[in-house]
Design a protein around this motif. Structure first.
Motif, PDB file in Angstrom:
ATOM      1  N   GLN A 229       0.834  -1.203   0.000  1.00 56.74           N
ATOM      2  CA  GLN A 229       0.000   0.000   0.000  1.00 56.74           C
ATOM      3  C   GLN A 229       0.868   1.251   0.000  1.00 56.74           C
ATOM      4  O   GLN A 229       0.498   2.266  -0.580  1.00 56.74           O
ATOM      5  N   GLU A 230       2.057   1.151   0.636  1.00 53.99           N
ATOM      6  CA  GLU A 230       2.996   2.262   0.643  1.00 53.99           C
ATOM      7  C   GLU A 230       4.260   1.856  -0.100  1.00 53.99           C
ATOM      8  O   GLU A 230       4.777   0.753   0.101  1.00 53.99           O
ATOM      9  N   LEU A 231       4.737   2.764  -0.946  1.00 58.18           N
ATOM     10  CA  LEU A 231       5.965   2.534  -1.702  1.00 58.18           C
ATOM     11  C   LEU A 231       7.017   3.485  -1.137  1.00 58.18           C
ATOM     12  O   LEU A 231       6.916   4.705  -1.286  1.00 58.18           O
ATOM     13  N   ALA A 232       8.009   2.923  -0.441  1.00 54.37           N
ATOM     14  CA  ALA A 232       9.052   3.734   0.198  1.00 54.37           C
ATOM     15  C   ALA A 232      10.311   3.717  -0.665  1.00 54.37           C
ATOM     16  O   ALA A 232      10.808   2.646  -1.040  1.00 54.37           O
ATOM     17  N   LEU A 233      10.809   4.904  -0.974  1.00 54.79           N
ATOM     18  CA  LEU A 233      12.045   5.045  -1.753  1.00 54.79           C
ATOM     19  C   LEU A 233      13.107   5.614  -0.830  1.00 54.79           C
ATOM     20  O   LEU A 233      13.066   6.785  -0.447  1.00 54.79           O
ATOM     21  N   HIS A 234      14.055   4.762  -0.439  1.00 57.33           N
ATOM     22  CA  HIS A 234      15.148   5.197   0.432  1.00 57.33           C
ATOM     23  C   HIS A 234      16.362   5.535  -0.430  1.00 57.33           C
ATOM     24  O   HIS A 234      16.776   4.745  -1.270  1.00 57.33           O
ATOM     25  N   GLY A 235      16.958   6.705  -0.189  1.00 56.93           N
ATOM     26  CA  GLY A 235      18.108   7.114  -0.997  1.00 56.93           C
ATOM     27  C   GLY A 235      17.690   7.389  -2.430  1.00 56.93           C
ATOM     28  O   GLY A 235      18.105   6.693  -3.366  1.00 56.93           O
ATOM     29  N   VAL A 236      16.843   8.387  -2.611  1.00 54.59           N
ATOM     30  CA  VAL A 236      16.290   8.701  -3.934  1.00 54.59           C
ATOM     31  C   VAL A 236      17.412   8.978  -4.932  1.00 54.59           C
ATOM     32  O   VAL A 236      18.413   9.620  -4.602  1.00 54.59           O
ATOM     33  N   ARG A 237      17.234   8.488  -6.151  1.00 51.44           N
ATOM     34  CA  ARG A 237      18.162   8.727  -7.255  1.00 51.44           C
ATOM     35  C   ARG A 237      17.496   9.599  -8.299  1.00 51.44           C
ATOM     36  O   ARG A 237      16.272   9.738  -8.325  1.00 51.44           O
ATOM     37  N   ARG A 238      18.314  10.140  -9.201  1.00 54.30           N
ATOM     38  CA  ARG A 238      17.755  10.924 -10.305  1.00 54.30           C
ATOM     39  C   ARG A 238      16.804  10.071 -11.134  1.00 54.30           C
ATOM     40  O   ARG A 238      15.795  10.555 -11.647  1.00 54.30           O
ATOM     41  N   GLU A 239      17.112   8.758 -11.239  1.00 57.14           N
ATOM     42  CA  GLU A 239      16.309   7.867 -12.067  1.00 57.14           C
ATOM     43  C   GLU A 239      14.921   7.631 -11.480  1.00 57.14           C
ATOM     44  O   GLU A 239      14.027   7.105 -12.168  1.00 57.14           O
ATOM     45  N   ASP A 240      14.714   7.999 -10.205  1.00 53.95           N
ATOM     46  CA  ASP A 240      13.405   7.816  -9.584  1.00 53.95           C
ATOM     47  C   ASP A 240      12.407   8.888 -10.008  1.00 53.95           C
ATOM     48  O   ASP A 240      11.210   8.778  -9.700  1.00 53.95           O
ATOM     49  N   HIS A 241      12.882   9.930 -10.676  1.00 55.07           N
ATOM     50  CA  HIS A 241      11.954  10.946 -11.181  1.00 55.07           C
ATOM     51  C   HIS A 241      11.002  10.294 -12.187  1.00 55.07           C
ATOM     52  O   HIS A 241      11.412   9.514 -13.045  1.00 55.07           O
ATOM     53  N   GLY A 242       9.695  10.617 -12.072  1.00 54.29           N
ATOM     54  CA  GLY A 242       8.737  10.077 -13.038  1.00 54.29           C
ATOM     55  C   GLY A 242       7.312  10.192 -12.530  1.00 54.29           C
ATOM     56  O   GLY A 242       7.032  10.786 -11.481  1.00 54.29           O
ATOM     57  N   ARG A 243       6.393   9.593 -13.297  1.00 59.25           N
ATOM     58  CA  ARG A 243       4.957   9.620 -12.963  1.00 59.25           C
ATOM     59  C   ARG A 243       4.559   8.276 -12.361  1.00 59.25           C
ATOM     60  O   ARG A 243       4.787   7.222 -12.953  1.00 59.25           O
TER      61      ARG A 243
END
Length: 554
Positions: A146-160
């Motif tokens: 239900q929750e999507l956690a992104l730890h240590g965000v990268r440039r590649e995580d940009h998006g819709r």
């Protein structure tokens, strides 16, 4: 009243609920009705049963319920005049997950590389309850929480991002939200290494720059120094020059903050410039020739040194050298040393520099002398040292050469001996020496080499005189011969009157001293009887000392 019908309804399907009472009064005011339904999508019908099978009154409600009707309450009323009774029905409408949406945490501020972001999938209504979730980024499946956690965000995580919520009836899909990663990065086009004169563009970008909701500001730096600032995200070089090479970085700023891109190295390649060629011939003996070639180029150039077109040395190590030659090479530099140099080593020397972009060359003419002059043990000696001057030449082996010696341009002697000896050299022997070698195949003269003889001071010359014009002025002068220069001190008894260096100024305002090379002049104004007496001039240098006295009369 009593209510009949299915316990659950399904969205989009028509269902009928019945409301009935076992009482019928044909002449009375008993009424039966539904309350709380949507008349636009509902139909109400009723009938009365009055026969031997039973007595009842029923009102049927037929409707198409939506997910928004889930948990809604309907009322069935029976009334008789002012008397009233009701039965409540809670609708249970089966439907797929509705009002599915995504929320971001944090919800404000810039999200940078390395931050932690949580995306949550929320459902407004679902019956039966949600049984599973699916996440998608730019259409590609990611996870099932239900929750999507992104730890240590990268440039590649940009998006819709969007999520899907599932239950037994189907799937609810959320609108997509954009995760904006605010991270600056520089790119070079066509490359970070370009040939001089190429049109080059440096671009400073953050992901999704073109769709960014607000205007961005860009500040450019070169080698850490401010360069320019404004809304342009590019730095354009219509024809890049060698001086444009360096480390470039940019800072991108919006209303929430800023981010600085890691510096990028712009390397500009170019062909070799004209090399610098230096020729040096050792004057003391004249037996060593040094050829030095340096050049400016990128990438580094391969250097070659030639004499009259014949290659002598190269910066590539594979070339074998003669015994008289030695080579030292470094980046864009080549040094050639020629030992025991003679006339055969004279000629036109050339240096050629080459890299993948081109080549350049320079030439110089070297005139070597057949004769060289060597002074032993040194060209600087103390008086009394045994000194030998040797004329080193390449005379004709078949005919014994003659050696002529010159000092300060004047001929001293000529003989078949190549040496000029001073068993105990004196200061008077110092000077500029030169030798000439003469044989059947011609003659050659050496470079001028200076012989310096250090000796202690000779007897100082001390003199005095009086001038009566404009008042009585006494002048005492002391001069001496020595090498190196002597320090002169004029004394009267135990008192120092003046010196050339290293002593305090005269105590009497009537005394004025002037010094020159190995000379001291003392002026005494308004001479009186007390100025008479014995004056001594002392001279001293590193080789020794001497003195002289004078009886000064007023």
């Amino acid at each position: 009243p009593s209510v009949t019908g299915s316990e659950e309804q399904t969205e989009g399907q028509r269902a009928t609920l019945g409301c009935s009472t076992p009482y019928v009064c044909p002449t009375g005011d008993i009424a039966l009705s539904w309350e709380g339904y949507d008349p636009r999508v509902s139909e109400v019908s009723g009938h009365v049963q009055l026969d031997t099978n039973g007595v009842s009154r029923q009102v049927n409600l037929t409707s198409s319920f939506s997910w928004k009707d889930h948990s809604k309450k309907l009322l069935c009323h029976v009334s008789d005049g002012s008397k009233r009774a009701s039965t409540e029905v809670a609708l249970r409408v089966r439907h797929t997950p509705k009002d599915t949406r995504v929320t971001l945490s944090p919800s404000s501020g810039n999200i940078g590389v390395g931050d932690t972001v949580t995306l949550s999938c929320h459902v407004g209504s679902s019956h039966p309850p949600v049984s599973g979730y699916r996440w998608y980024k730019d259409g590609v499946a990611l996870g099932t929480q239900q929750e999507l956690a992104l730890h240590g965000v990268r440039r590649e995580d940009h998006g819709r991002y969007h999520c899907e919520a599932q239950n037994a009836l189907g799937t609810g899909v959320s609108p997509a939200v954009t995760l904006r990663v605010f991270s600056a990065e520089i790119s070079a086009s066509p490359s970070a290494e370009v040939l001089e004169g190429t049109a080059t563009t440096l671009s400073c970008d953050v992901p999704g720059r073109e769709g960014h909701p607000e205007e961005l500001s860009y500040t450019w730096y070169k080698n850490g120094a401010w360069l320019k600032e404004g809304p342009a995200h590019t730095l354009v070089f219509p024809a890049v020059a060698a001086g444009d090479a360096g480390y470039y970085s940019c800072q991108v700023t919006n209303s929430q903050g800023s981010d600085t891109a890691q510096a990028i190295s712009l390397s500009v390649t170019y062909p070799p410039r004209i090399p610098t060629l230096t020729l040096f011939q050792e004057t003391q003996g004249g037996r060593l020739v040094i050829v030095l070639c340096t050049v400016d180029s990128h990438p580094p150039a391969t250097l070659t040194i030639d004499r009259d077109g014949a290659m002598l040395a190269t910066s590539w190590p594979e070339m074998s050298l003669g015994q008289r030659l030695s080579v030292t090479s470094s980046r864009n530099s080549l040094r050639l040393e020629i030992r025991d140099a003679g006339p055969r080593d004279g000629g036109k020397y050339g240096c050629t520099a080459s890299n993948v972009h081109g080549n350049a060359s320079a030439t110089k003419v070297l005139v070597t002398r057949a004769a060289g002059l060597l002074i032993q043990p040194s060209a600087e000696v103390a008086e009394g040292t045994a000194v030998t001057l040797t004329c080193v030449g390449t005379g004709d082996a078949a005919e014994k050469p003659l050696y002529a010696w010159y000092r300060n341009g004047r001929r001293l002697q000529e003989s078949s001996m190549p040496t000029l000896e001073f068993p105990s050299v004196r200061g008077d022997d110092a000077g500029a020496f030169q030798c000439r070698v003469r044989s059947g195949n011609g003659s050659d003269v050496s470079e001028v080499v200076a012989l310096q003889v250090f000796y202690p001071p000779r007897q100082p010359v001390l003199s005095s005189f009086l001038q009566s014009r404009g008042g009585r002025l006494g002048v005492i002068q002391c001069s001496v011969e020595s090498d190196p220069e002597s320090n002169l001190t004029l004394r009267r008894g135990d008192s120092v009157v003046a010196c050339t260096r290293g002593c305090p100024q005269a105590t009497s305002p009537r005394v004025h001293a002037t010094s020159s090379y190995n000379g001291l002049k003392v002026e005494i104004r308004d001479v009186v009887v007390e100025d008479e007496g014995i004056y001594e001039c002392q001279a001293g240098n590193s080789q020794g000392s001497a003195s002289a006295t004078l009886d000064f009369k007023a």
